[in-house]
Motif scaffolding. Structure first.
Motif, mmCIF file in Angstrom:
data_model
loop_
_atom_site.group_PDB
_atom_site.id
_atom_site.type_symbol
_atom_site.label_atom_id
_atom_site.label_comp_id
_atom_site.label_asym_id
_atom_site.label_seq_id
_atom_site.Cartn_x
_atom_site.Cartn_y
_atom_site.Cartn_z
ATOM 1 N N GLY A 316 0.787 -1.222 0.000
ATOM 2 C CA GLY A 316 0.000 0.000 0.000
ATOM 3 C C GLY A 316 0.818 1.270 0.000
ATOM 4 O O GLY A 316 1.857 1.379 -0.664
ATOM 5 N N SER A 317 0.359 2.234 0.777
ATOM 6 C CA SER A 317 0.989 3.556 0.799
ATOM 7 C C SER A 317 2.403 3.496 1.353
ATOM 8 O O SER A 317 3.266 4.286 0.946
ATOM 9 N N PHE A 318 2.659 2.570 2.269
ATOM 10 C CA PHE A 318 4.012 2.447 2.817
ATOM 11 C C PHE A 318 5.008 2.041 1.728
ATOM 12 O O PHE A 318 6.128 2.550 1.660
ATOM 13 N N LEU A 319 4.596 1.131 0.851
ATOM 14 C CA LEU A 319 5.464 0.725 -0.259
ATOM 15 C C LEU A 319 5.661 1.870 -1.234
ATOM 16 O O LEU A 319 6.757 2.034 -1.793
ATOM 17 N N VAL A 320 4.623 2.661 -1.452
ATOM 18 C CA VAL A 320 4.734 3.823 -2.350
ATOM 19 C C VAL A 320 5.766 4.806 -1.815
ATOM 20 O O VAL A 320 6.633 5.287 -2.549
ATOM 21 N N ILE A 321 5.693 5.111 -0.518
ATOM 22 C CA ILE A 321 6.662 6.034 0.092
ATOM 23 C C ILE A 321 8.063 5.458 0.012
ATOM 24 O O ILE A 321 9.030 6.158 -0.332
ATOM 25 N N ALA A 322 8.196 4.164 0.305
ATOM 26 C CA ALA A 322 9.506 3.518 0.289
ATOM 27 C C ALA A 322 10.132 3.539 -1.101
ATOM 28 O O ALA A 322 11.359 3.562 -1.240
ATOM 29 N N SER A 323 9.302 3.566 -2.144
ATOM 30 C CA SER A 323 9.831 3.541 -3.506
ATOM 31 C C SER A 323 10.511 4.840 -3.911
ATOM 32 O O SER A 323 11.098 4.912 -4.993
ATOM 33 N N TYR A 324 10.427 5.877 -3.066
ATOM 34 C CA TYR A 324 11.124 7.137 -3.345
ATOM 35 C C TYR A 324 12.257 7.405 -2.361
ATOM 36 O O TYR A 324 12.894 8.457 -2.438
ATOM 37 N N VAL A 325 12.507 6.472 -1.443
ATOM 38 C CA VAL A 325 13.577 6.624 -0.461
ATOM 39 C C VAL A 325 14.823 5.942 -1.004
ATOM 40 O O VAL A 325 14.792 4.749 -1.297
ATOM 41 N N PRO A 326 15.942 6.677 -1.171
ATOM 42 C CA PRO A 326 17.164 6.074 -1.707
ATOM 43 C C PRO A 326 17.567 4.808 -0.955
ATOM 44 O O PRO A 326 17.371 4.695 0.250
ATOM 45 N N ILE A 327 18.137 3.881 -1.666
ATOM 46 C CA ILE A 327 18.534 2.533 -1.247
ATOM 47 C C ILE A 327 17.294 1.635 -1.151
ATOM 48 O O ILE A 327 17.228 0.602 -1.811
#
Length: 390
Positions: A316-327
């Motif tokens: 969900g939204s947590f994966l979406v946010i994580a997809s823009y965090v380097p590494i």
């Protein structure tokens, strides 16, 4: 100086040569490759395997049960049935001409399924289901009820708002694979960068190298050499896996999608690994002994574990946010791409953020490395390292 004899290239080739000659590295690579190929081949084999059973009934009621099982068997199961007397059925089973025999008892209220040395669980379930249906129909018929009018489990339809169950299963499997490959590569090729820096500091080799090569090129060679090794190994694993999946008998769902996203994963992997390589190099320069490195790399290993678990479990939204965090985006964005509901600008933006972080980390790591790699008076902090003169 020509590109062939560039100092950074000499260092990079030395890193590659040292690793390639390491028997442990070669063996681990081959074992991992065999595991990937074997698991994909086994999955394809069992997915397309048609199981065959032959069962003999010793009475009419048992034969009716077998007929029901034959009508309702799954697509990947083939059931051959026949009827004979009990003595002949036992002879056939003893000679292993059939897989099992079925007989009724207690006035048709129970049944006995007999195998030679065991009865396959799938066959048991198939016969048990048919037996239950037959006995239920008999009881309902005695009560004057038509069993065809009763509700069945088939009337329950399972659906979902987004995607389908097969694609969801594929995403879960590939999420584990992408996360695990990134985690293992970061440790297998990142840690040696830090260890190599410490060894050169302890042996004073870096002082000799510094007289013939600029420290910036020495660091670049170390990172580029390990990047080459990591990328070659990753491409080997992915190519072998896709080739086996393509050549496997039967059709593997979403293979084209996986192949496309695998290309994105390679690009994101490169950016994420470069960030980690710079961090490993800086940590190696700050440390004086291997024991110091074990303490300072704890947060990095913890971050890698976080990437592993986020890649496997985030939704969900947590994966979406994580997809823009380097590494973290090195695995999170490819996982999102597997779902097919991602606009083109999203991976491009995520990649741009990752490359910007990569550039910043490498510049900062190079600054730390040049100041700390010649220091042998004990472990340094970042603040102390930045105060040192180059």
């Amino acid at each position: 100086m020509s590109a062939v004899t560039a100092p950074w290239l000499v260092v990079a080739l030395r890193e590659v040569e040292t690793k390639v000659k390491d028997k442990a590295f070669v063996i681990s690579t081959l074992v991992t490759l065999l595991l990937i190929v074997g698991s994909i081949a086994a999955s394809a084999f069992f997915a397309n395997r048609n199981t065959e059973y032959s069962v003999v009934a010793t009475d009419e009621l048992s034969y009716q049960v077998l007929q029901g099982a034959q009508d309702e068997h799954p697509d990947d199961v083939s059931l051959t049935i026949s009827q004979t007397d009990a003595a002949t059925a036992e002879q056939q089973l003893s000679a292993q001409e059939v897989d099992a025999t079925l007989s009724s008892g207690n006035g048709g209220k129970d049944f006995t399924l007999t195998g030679f040395d065991e009865v396959d669980a799938q066959l048991q379930d198939l016969i048990s289901s048919s037996m239950t249906s037959l006995l239920t129909d008999q009881l309902l018929s005695q009560a004057g009820i038509d069993s065809s009018q009763l509700p069945t489990a088939d009337e329950l339809k399972v659906t979902q708002l987004e995607g389908d169950s097969e694609r969801t299963a594929m995403v879960r499997a590939m999420a584990f694979l992408f996360s695990f490959l990134f985690y293992m590569a970061a440790l297998l090729f990142g840690m040696p960068i830090a260890n190599s820096v410490i060894e050169e500091k302890q042996n004073r080799v870096v002082e000799i190298l510094a007289s013939t090569i600029r420290l910036r090129q020495l660091l670049a060679g170390k990172i580029i050499g390990n990047v080459i090794l990591a990328m070659v190994q990753l491409l080997l694993f992915i190519s072998a896996g896709l080739l086996v999946a393509y050549l496997a008998p039967g059709e593997i769902p979403f293979l084209g999608v996986v192949a496309q996203v695998a290309g994105w994963f390679v690009v994101f992997f490169l950016g994420g690994f470069l960030v980690l390589a710079g961090i490993w190099a800086a940590l190696g320069a700050l440390a004086t002994r291997t024991e110091d490195l074990q303490q300072s790399t704890g947060p990095v290993v913890g971050a890698l574990l976080a990437v592993l678990f986020i890649g496997i479990y985030a939704k969900g939204s947590f994966l979406v946010i994580a997809s823009y965090v380097p590494i973290v985006s090195s695995v999170a964005m490819p996982i999102r791409l597997l779902s097919g509901d991602v606009a083109l600008w999203e991976p491009l933006l995520s990649l741009a953020i990752l490359l910007a972080a990569c550039w910043a980390v490498l510049l900062f790591s190079e600054r730390i490395y040049r100041r700390a790699v010649m220091h042998t008076g004990g472990t340094l902090t970042l603040r102390k390292a930045l105060k040192l003169e180059v």
